[in-house]
Motif scaffolding. Sequence first.
Motif, mmCIF file in Angstrom:
data_model
loop_
_atom_site.group_PDB
_atom_site.id
_atom_site.type_symbol
_atom_site.label_atom_id
_atom_site.label_comp_id
_atom_site.label_asym_id
_atom_site.label_seq_id
_atom_site.Cartn_x
_atom_site.Cartn_y
_atom_site.Cartn_z
ATOM 1 N N ASN A 130 0.856 -1.176 0.000
ATOM 2 C CA ASN A 130 0.000 0.000 0.000
ATOM 3 C C ASN A 130 0.895 1.229 0.000
ATOM 4 O OD1 ASN A 130 -1.822 2.125 0.615
ATOM 5 N ND2 ASN A 130 -3.204 0.659 1.590
ATOM 6 N N VAL A 131 0.743 2.058 -1.030
ATOM 7 C CA VAL A 131 1.613 3.226 -1.193
ATOM 8 C C VAL A 131 1.413 4.220 -0.047
ATOM 9 C CG1 VAL A 131 2.228 5.122 -2.759
ATOM 10 C CG2 VAL A 131 1.683 2.874 -3.685
ATOM 11 N N LYS A 132 0.276 4.143 0.654
ATOM 12 C CA LYS A 132 0.043 5.003 1.822
ATOM 13 C C LYS A 132 0.921 4.610 3.004
ATOM 14 C CE LYS A 132 -4.716 6.641 1.246
ATOM 15 N NZ LYS A 132 -6.087 6.602 1.823
ATOM 16 N N ASN A 133 1.405 3.390 2.989
ATOM 17 C CA ASN A 133 2.202 2.866 4.097
ATOM 18 C C ASN A 133 3.565 3.564 4.134
ATOM 19 O OD1 ASN A 133 3.625 1.380 5.970
ATOM 20 N ND2 ASN A 133 3.216 -0.607 5.038
ATOM 21 N N LYS A 134 3.865 4.249 5.237
ATOM 22 C CA LYS A 134 5.140 4.952 5.353
ATOM 23 C C LYS A 134 6.327 4.000 5.252
ATOM 24 C CE LYS A 134 3.354 8.833 8.084
ATOM 25 N NZ LYS A 134 3.436 9.560 9.377
ATOM 26 N N GLY A 135 6.097 2.743 5.616
ATOM 27 C CA GLY A 135 7.173 1.753 5.549
ATOM 28 C C GLY A 135 7.220 0.992 4.235
ATOM 29 N N MET A 136 6.551 1.507 3.207
ATOM 30 C CA MET A 136 6.482 0.823 1.913
ATOM 31 C C MET A 136 7.863 0.462 1.365
ATOM 32 S SD MET A 136 5.305 2.314 -1.803
ATOM 33 C CE MET A 136 6.910 3.148 -1.958
ATOM 34 N N LYS A 137 8.758 1.424 1.349
ATOM 35 C CA LYS A 137 10.092 1.191 0.764
ATOM 36 C C LYS A 137 10.848 0.126 1.548
ATOM 37 C CE LYS A 137 13.313 2.472 -2.259
ATOM 38 N NZ LYS A 137 14.525 1.779 -1.799
ATOM 39 N N SER A 138 10.669 0.113 2.855
ATOM 40 C CA SER A 138 11.333 -0.890 3.684
ATOM 41 C C SER A 138 10.853 -2.293 3.342
ATOM 42 C CB SER A 138 11.085 -0.588 5.162
ATOM 43 O OG SER A 138 11.651 -1.589 5.976
ATOM 44 N N VAL A 139 9.539 -2.433 3.141
ATOM 45 C CA VAL A 139 8.987 -3.743 2.757
ATOM 46 C C VAL A 139 9.557 -4.174 1.416
ATOM 47 C CG1 VAL A 139 6.898 -5.001 2.104
ATOM 48 C CG2 VAL A 139 6.850 -3.442 4.056
ATOM 49 N N ILE A 140 9.583 -3.253 0.455
ATOM 50 C CA ILE A 140 10.108 -3.564 -0.883
ATOM 51 C C ILE A 140 11.572 -3.953 -0.808
ATOM 52 C CG2 ILE A 140 10.647 -2.598 -3.153
ATOM 53 C CD1 ILE A 140 8.102 -0.895 -2.878
ATOM 54 N N ASP A 141 12.362 -3.179 -0.075
ATOM 55 C CA ASP A 141 13.802 -3.452 0.027
ATOM 56 C C ASP A 141 14.069 -4.813 0.655
ATOM 57 O OD1 ASP A 141 14.361 -1.021 -1.110
ATOM 58 O OD2 ASP A 141 14.824 -0.004 0.785
ATOM 59 N N GLY A 142 13.163 -5.248 1.522
ATOM 60 C CA GLY A 142 13.353 -6.542 2.176
ATOM 61 C C GLY A 142 13.327 -7.715 1.219
ATOM 62 N N TYR A 143 12.701 -7.513 0.047
ATOM 63 C CA TYR A 143 12.613 -8.594 -0.944
ATOM 64 C C TYR A 143 13.799 -8.601 -1.911
ATOM 65 C CZ TYR A 143 7.941 -9.983 0.503
ATOM 66 O OH TYR A 143 6.880 -10.467 1.225
ATOM 67 N N ALA A 144 14.765 -7.739 -1.696
ATOM 68 C CA ALA A 144 15.931 -7.687 -2.588
ATOM 69 C C ALA A 144 16.678 -9.017 -2.607
ATOM 70 C CB ALA A 144 16.866 -6.565 -2.159
ATOM 71 N N ALA A 145 16.584 -9.759 -1.520
ATOM 72 C CA ALA A 145 17.272 -11.055 -1.434
ATOM 73 C C ALA A 145 16.656 -12.096 -2.349
ATOM 74 C CB ALA A 145 17.262 -11.555 0.008
ATOM 75 N N ASN A 146 15.398 -11.875 -2.753
ATOM 76 C CA ASN A 146 14.717 -12.824 -3.634
ATOM 77 C C ASN A 146 14.682 -12.254 -5.049
ATOM 78 O OD1 ASN A 146 12.401 -14.097 -5.103
ATOM 79 N ND2 ASN A 146 12.259 -15.272 -3.214
ATOM 80 N N LYS A 147 15.377 -12.883 -5.954
ATOM 81 C CA LYS A 147 15.533 -12.354 -7.313
ATOM 82 C C LYS A 147 14.321 -12.639 -8.202
ATOM 83 C CE LYS A 147 19.562 -10.949 -6.132
ATOM 84 N NZ LYS A 147 19.723 -9.511 -5.776
ATOM 85 N N LYS A 148 13.298 -13.299 -7.650
ATOM 86 C CA LYS A 148 12.099 -13.594 -8.432
ATOM 87 C C LYS A 148 10.865 -12.908 -7.836
ATOM 88 C CE LYS A 148 13.529 -17.942 -10.558
ATOM 89 N NZ LYS A 148 13.125 -19.336 -10.869
ATOM 90 N N THR A 149 11.076 -11.723 -7.310
ATOM 91 C CA THR A 149 9.995 -10.977 -6.675
ATOM 92 C C THR A 149 9.435 -9.910 -7.609
ATOM 93 O OG1 THR A 149 10.818 -11.301 -4.424
ATOM 94 C CG2 THR A 149 9.406 -9.401 -4.800
ATOM 95 N N ILE A 150 8.108 -9.775 -7.597
ATOM 96 C CA ILE A 150 7.402 -8.695 -8.277
ATOM 97 C C ILE A 150 6.629 -7.925 -7.210
ATOM 98 C CG2 ILE A 150 5.638 -8.122 -9.997
ATOM 99 C CD1 ILE A 150 6.355 -10.783 -11.391
ATOM 100 N N VAL A 151 6.618 -6.600 -7.322
ATOM 101 C CA VAL A 151 5.957 -5.749 -6.338
ATOM 102 C C VAL A 151 4.695 -5.144 -6.958
ATOM 103 C CG1 VAL A 151 6.166 -3.660 -4.948
ATOM 104 C CG2 VAL A 151 8.109 -5.227 -5.139
ATOM 105 N N GLN A 152 3.590 -5.183 -6.203
ATOM 106 C CA GLN A 152 2.320 -4.629 -6.675
ATOM 107 C C GLN A 152 1.901 -3.446 -5.795
ATOM 108 O OE1 GLN A 152 -2.335 -5.950 -6.685
ATOM 109 N NE2 GLN A 152 -0.904 -7.544 -7.327
ATOM 110 N N PRO A 153 2.222 -2.221 -6.177
ATOM 111 C CA PRO A 153 1.778 -1.059 -5.408
ATOM 112 C C PRO A 153 0.302 -0.773 -5.678
ATOM 113 C CG PRO A 153 3.727 -0.564 -6.767
ATOM 114 C CD PRO A 153 3.125 -1.837 -7.266
ATOM 115 N N ILE A 154 -0.442 -0.441 -4.622
ATOM 116 C CA ILE A 154 -1.837 -0.027 -4.773
ATOM 117 C C ILE A 154 -2.011 1.335 -4.103
ATOM 118 C CG2 ILE A 154 -2.748 -2.368 -4.938
ATOM 119 C CD1 ILE A 154 -3.606 -2.150 -2.011
ATOM 120 N N PHE A 155 -2.861 2.193 -4.680
ATOM 121 C CA PHE A 155 -3.023 3.546 -4.152
ATOM 122 C C PHE A 155 -4.367 4.097 -4.604
ATOM 123 C CE2 PHE A 155 -0.452 3.147 -7.915
ATOM 124 C CZ PHE A 155 -0.952 4.064 -8.828
#
Length: 299
Positions: free
Chosen positions: A196-221
Motif C-alpha cells: 500500500n503506497v500510503k504505508n510509510k514503511g512501503m520502501k522498507s517492505v520492498i527493500d526486504g525482498y531484494a534477497a529474492n531475485k524472483k519478486t514482483i511488487v504490486q503497489p496499490i493507491f
Amino acid sequence: MKIFGITIFLSLILHLFVSLAQSPAEKLKSIFQEKNRQILVAAHRGDWRNSPENSLQALYNSINKGFDIMELDVKMSKDSEMVVMHDNTIDRTTNAKGKVGDYTLAELKKFRLRNGLGRVTENQIPTMREMMLAAKGKILINVDKGNDHLDLVFKVLRETATTDQAIVNVGDDMPYGELKAKNTIPDDAYLMVVVNVKNKGMKSVIDGYAANKKTIVQPIFDTDTLANLKVVKAMNGKPLIWLNSLWPSLNGGHDDDRAVERNEKEESWGWLINYHPVILQTDRPTDLLIYLKSRGLHK
C-alpha cells in the motif's frame, strides 16, 4: 496437387510460428531481463465479462485471445482441496449459498457458476490443480488469495510442474523475513507482494525482498498525490512492478473505465505506464492489448 503443396507450406509456416513463440515460462523469465521493454497483460479473474469469473472457460478465453496472464483466486474446501473462487462464500458466483469451507470438493462440484450478468451457466467450480493443468504450457497464472495456505499452493504447482509459469501473491505489506519465518518458500517460486503506497514503511517492505531475485511488487493507491508514488517511479522498474487498472481505489483514478468508457487511454493506461510496470492487470484485457501493441509495448 497444387492445393496439397500449399497446404503443406502453410502447415510448415504454422509449425515454425508455434516453435518460435515463447512458452509461458520463457515469457515470465524474459521480463526479468535488463533489455525487456514489453508489458504483459493480466486478465483479472480471466476476462469475466465474457465467461464466469475464475472458471475453466475464462481460462480458455484468456488463452485463445492471447492474454499473457490469467489472475485467479483460491480458497480451501472442507476436505482441504484448493478450489478457484474469489469470495469466502459461494453466494455471489454460484447457484448455491454458504462458505466455501463448509463444503467438500464433491459437494462444490454439484454447483454451477454464474456469469457476469448473474445468470447460471453449466460451468463447475474448478480446482486449482485443474486450472494449472489446463494452463500448462499455454498461459501464465497469477495465484491470488492463497497466502493463508501457501504450502498447499506451492504443492499444487510442484505436482503439476507449473511453478515456472506461476506468480504467487504472498500477502499485503508482508515483510520478507516474516514470510520466510512462517512459510517454506521454494527457491524457484515467483513471488508477488502487494504494498500500500500510503504505508510509510512501503520502501522498507520492498527493500526486504531484494534477497529474492524472483519478486514482483504490486503497489496499490487510492489517490495519485501520495509522496511514495515518487519513490515508486524513481525505482524505474527495479524491482519489477505490477500495476492494476481495475477500479479507481487501486490506481488513484487511472482505471479501465476511464480508458474505455471515457476514451482517456493516455490519462489511465498511459499514466500507469509512466511508473515502469512490466505487468498491467485489467478488466479490459482485449482493449489494453490493442493499446499496448499500438505503442510497441507488446509483441
